[in-house]
Motif scaffolding. Structure first.
Motif, mmCIF file in Angstrom:
data_model
loop_
_atom_site.group_PDB
_atom_site.id
_atom_site.type_symbol
_atom_site.label_atom_id
_atom_site.label_comp_id
_atom_site.label_asym_id
_atom_site.label_seq_id
_atom_site.Cartn_x
_atom_site.Cartn_y
_atom_site.Cartn_z
ATOM 1 N N ALA A 200 0.836 -1.201 0.000
ATOM 2 C CA ALA A 200 0.000 0.000 0.000
ATOM 3 C C ALA A 200 0.870 1.249 0.000
ATOM 4 O O ALA A 200 0.581 2.223 -0.706
ATOM 5 C CB ALA A 200 -0.929 -0.003 1.213
ATOM 6 N N VAL A 201 1.938 1.235 0.789
ATOM 7 C CA VAL A 201 2.863 2.367 0.818
ATOM 8 C C VAL A 201 3.483 2.572 -0.565
ATOM 9 O O VAL A 201 3.591 3.703 -1.060
ATOM 10 C CB VAL A 201 3.954 2.145 1.886
ATOM 11 N N ALA A 202 3.882 1.475 -1.200
ATOM 12 C CA ALA A 202 4.480 1.565 -2.538
ATOM 13 C C ALA A 202 3.494 2.121 -3.555
ATOM 14 O O ALA A 202 3.844 2.962 -4.391
ATOM 15 C CB ALA A 202 4.965 0.190 -2.985
ATOM 16 N N ALA A 203 2.249 1.658 -3.487
ATOM 17 C CA ALA A 203 1.238 2.137 -4.438
ATOM 18 C C ALA A 203 1.009 3.632 -4.271
ATOM 19 O O ALA A 203 0.886 4.371 -5.262
ATOM 20 C CB ALA A 203 -0.069 1.370 -4.237
ATOM 21 N N LEU A 204 0.955 4.109 -3.025
ATOM 22 C CA LEU A 204 0.759 5.536 -2.778
ATOM 23 C C LEU A 204 1.961 6.351 -3.239
ATOM 24 O O LEU A 204 1.818 7.455 -3.771
ATOM 25 C CB LEU A 204 0.513 5.784 -1.283
ATOM 26 N N ALA A 205 3.158 5.810 -3.031
ATOM 27 C CA ALA A 205 4.377 6.560 -3.360
ATOM 28 C C ALA A 205 4.636 6.607 -4.863
ATOM 29 O O ALA A 205 4.962 7.670 -5.409
ATOM 30 C CB ALA A 205 5.571 5.942 -2.639
ATOM 31 N N TYR A 206 4.502 5.462 -5.531
ATOM 32 C CA TYR A 206 4.886 5.377 -6.945
ATOM 33 C C TYR A 206 3.703 5.526 -7.895
ATOM 34 O O TYR A 206 3.887 5.873 -9.065
ATOM 35 C CB TYR A 206 5.577 4.041 -7.218
ATOM 36 N N GLY A 207 2.508 5.235 -7.400
ATOM 37 C CA GLY A 207 1.338 5.251 -8.243
ATOM 38 C C GLY A 207 1.199 3.968 -9.049
ATOM 39 O O GLY A 207 2.192 3.280 -9.329
ATOM 40 N N VAL A 232 10.672 5.017 0.933
ATOM 41 C CA VAL A 232 10.087 5.857 -0.119
ATOM 42 C C VAL A 232 10.253 7.348 0.172
ATOM 43 O O VAL A 232 9.919 8.190 -0.662
ATOM 44 C CB VAL A 232 8.587 5.553 -0.346
ATOM 45 N N PHE A 233 10.772 7.680 1.371
ATOM 46 C CA PHE A 233 10.985 9.091 1.687
ATOM 47 C C PHE A 233 11.961 9.701 0.684
ATOM 48 O O PHE A 233 13.019 9.156 0.408
ATOM 49 C CB PHE A 233 11.535 9.241 3.105
ATOM 50 N N GLY A 234 11.588 10.827 0.152
ATOM 51 C CA GLY A 234 12.378 11.454 -0.908
ATOM 52 C C GLY A 234 11.588 11.422 -2.204
ATOM 53 O O GLY A 234 11.524 12.416 -2.925
ATOM 54 N N THR A 235 10.966 10.265 -2.471
ATOM 55 C CA THR A 235 9.993 10.212 -3.568
ATOM 56 C C THR A 235 8.720 10.926 -3.123
ATOM 57 O O THR A 235 8.082 11.647 -3.885
ATOM 58 C CB THR A 235 9.679 8.750 -3.947
ATOM 59 N N VAL A 236 8.343 10.695 -1.875
ATOM 60 C CA VAL A 236 7.217 11.403 -1.239
ATOM 61 C C VAL A 236 7.677 11.887 0.126
ATOM 62 O O VAL A 236 8.700 11.446 0.653
ATOM 63 C CB VAL A 236 5.988 10.481 -1.058
ATOM 64 N N GLY A 237 6.921 12.772 0.708
ATOM 65 C CA GLY A 237 7.167 13.154 2.095
ATOM 66 C C GLY A 237 6.517 12.138 3.020
ATOM 67 O O GLY A 237 5.602 11.409 2.630
ATOM 68 N N ILE A 238 6.997 12.070 4.254
ATOM 69 C CA ILE A 238 6.357 11.251 5.285
ATOM 70 C C ILE A 238 6.253 12.087 6.552
ATOM 71 O O ILE A 238 6.921 13.113 6.686
ATOM 72 C CB ILE A 238 7.130 9.936 5.571
ATOM 73 N N ASP A 239 5.397 11.653 7.472
ATOM 74 C CA ASP A 239 5.254 12.398 8.720
ATOM 75 C C ASP A 239 6.415 12.100 9.661
ATOM 76 O O ASP A 239 7.161 12.985 10.057
ATOM 77 C CB ASP A 239 3.906 12.108 9.380
#
Length: 440
Positions: A200-207, A232-239
């Protein structure tokens, strides 16, 4: 297993060393887990929906096996039906908590506005605040369901102005939690997808073909989710990468000891690695709290978890006075800090590092977890020294506004050129100098 909570005394010569040992927590890297997460991320990035479908069917044991990603989408009608299906008291509690969380974060947004100012030569400088376009919210499933996590993550994003809030939540054995879906309906979530884990994290980050990539991923999860967010931090932000839950109680000995014991339990029951510590200058009162712990523990449904947590990572610490308690609290930088004392504000004034500060004996940490209004997503593992609670600001970004007038360019151009030549960047210098003109 008997409960043997450790007792420390700040007057002991080796106190600092013993405290450091107590606080030490390092999530040991599990090489097998890291390799598994890396493989899942790569697979989803390469094969998209097909990989997400395979992993979700396998890990969540979807009855009959989902045949397409459409199986995992939860429509607005189902969310509304989940809300309507709740017992009245449960629905009212969710709505009350949501409203309080929304009011707090709307006030927070008011304090975060952009600004501009004009200099005498007409140059305008400032800052523009804009929301993120799309965020992903991870909500844990499996062992427990967390509707409060939905509210705390989605509402500040909604208040910030995020247009698309995509929630992912695993549903082991295909079982959906109605309170979680109801919370999504209340919080303004725009899409709910019943997938979880690293996939799920990968799908959100990469699409994927069915899931648009997000700008940021927030929300807690298990070790696989945490490892995936880190990668995946860097491709997307994280909290943040959250550690075990923590509570630190500063007590002057005037609070009912049963109350303090239960406050310690409220974090210890999360998991065996959670940490619950009390600081108090009154040795007799510490003994009363310890007696309350032993008295109340057998009645707790999660007594085994509490017992392990308090034995392995809990402590009752005698300090010289409340001033020293505040000094030690700043060193600990706890996720949740309760100041259970008369005139708690005088001690709060001495606190610099804490995720959330609860003032007075009636301010139990559990109220903050659910319905006070401030966010319950807080920095752990001493990161409160440099991190803040989740808030509206986590779903916004800032752009600098720079309008240089012709007159301003004459002054600033000379300064910039001088510095650029000093750095050996001639094009920078010339770019500024080309704008130097003789004013009439």
């Amino acid at each position: 297993m008997s409960l043997q909570i450790r007792k420390l005394d700040s007057a002991q010569p080796d106190f600092k060393q013993r405290l450091a040992t107590l606080l030490a927590f390092e999530a040991h890297a599990d090489e097998a887990l890291e390799q598994a997460v890396a493989a899942i991320l790569h697979d989803v990035k390469t094969r998209g929906d097909a990989a997400v479908l395979e992993y979700t069917n396998r890990f969540d044991r979807i009855p009959g096996g989902a045949q397409s990603m459409a199986h995992f989408d939860v429509g607005q009608a189902e969310l509304d039906a989940a809300l309507a299906s709740l017992p009245l008291a449960q629905r009212a509690a969710l709505q009350t908590a949501a409203e309080r969380i929304r009011v707090f974060h709307e006030r927070q947004k008011q304090e975060l506005g952009g600004f501009t100012y004009t200099e005498p030569d007409g140059t305008v400088l400032g800052q523009k605040i804009t929301p993120l376009d799309r965020v992903g919210i991870y909500v844990p499933g499996g062992k427990a369901a967390y509707p409060s996590s939905v509210l705390m993550n989605a509402i500040p994003a909604h208040v910030a102005g995020v247009q698309e809030i995509i929630m992912v939540v695993p549903t082991p054995d295909g079982i959906k939690n109605q309170m979680v879906l109801a919370a999504a309906a209340i919080a303004g979530v725009t899409r709910v997808i019943t997938i979880g884990g690293a996939q799920a994290v990968a799908a959100l980050a990469y699409g994927t073909a069915s899931i648009a990539p997000v700008d940021k991923i927030v929300g807690p999860g298990n070790a696989y989710v945490a490892a995936a967010k880190r990668r995946v931090f860097g491709t997307v932000g994280i909290d943040m990468i959250a550690g075990p839950s923590e509570i630190l109680v500063l007590c002057d000995g005037t609070t009912d000891p049963d109350w303090v014991a239960m406050d310690l339990f409220s974090q210890a029951e999360h998991d065996e690695l959670a940490q619950a510590i009390m600081l108090c200058p009154d040795e007799a009162y510490i003994a009363r709290v310890e007696a309350s712990i032993h008295k109340l523990l057998p009645s707790m449904p999660r007594s085994d978890t509490i017992r392990t947590s308090l034995t392995d990572r809990g402590a009752l610490i005698k300090v010289r006075d409340m001033t020293e308690a505040c000094e030690i609290a700043n060193a600990i930088a706890a996720e949740h800090l309760e100041i259970s004392a008369d005139n708690p504000q005088q001690w709060a004034d001495q606190i610099r590092h804490a995720g959330a500060i609860f003032l007075g004996r009636f301010s139990s940490e559990s109220l903050g977890d659910y319905c006070c209004g401030p966010n319950h997503v807080l920095p752990t593992s001493r990161t409160a020294r440099f991190s803040s609670p989740l808030g509206v600001y986590d779903f916004q970004k800032r752009s600098s506004i720079i309008f240089v007038s012709e007159a301003g360019a004459q002054t600033l151009g000379k300064v910039a050129a001088e510095l650029a030549y000093g750095e050996g960047l001639q094009a920078h210098a010339l770019s500024a100098e080309l704008r130097l003109t003789r004013l009439p």
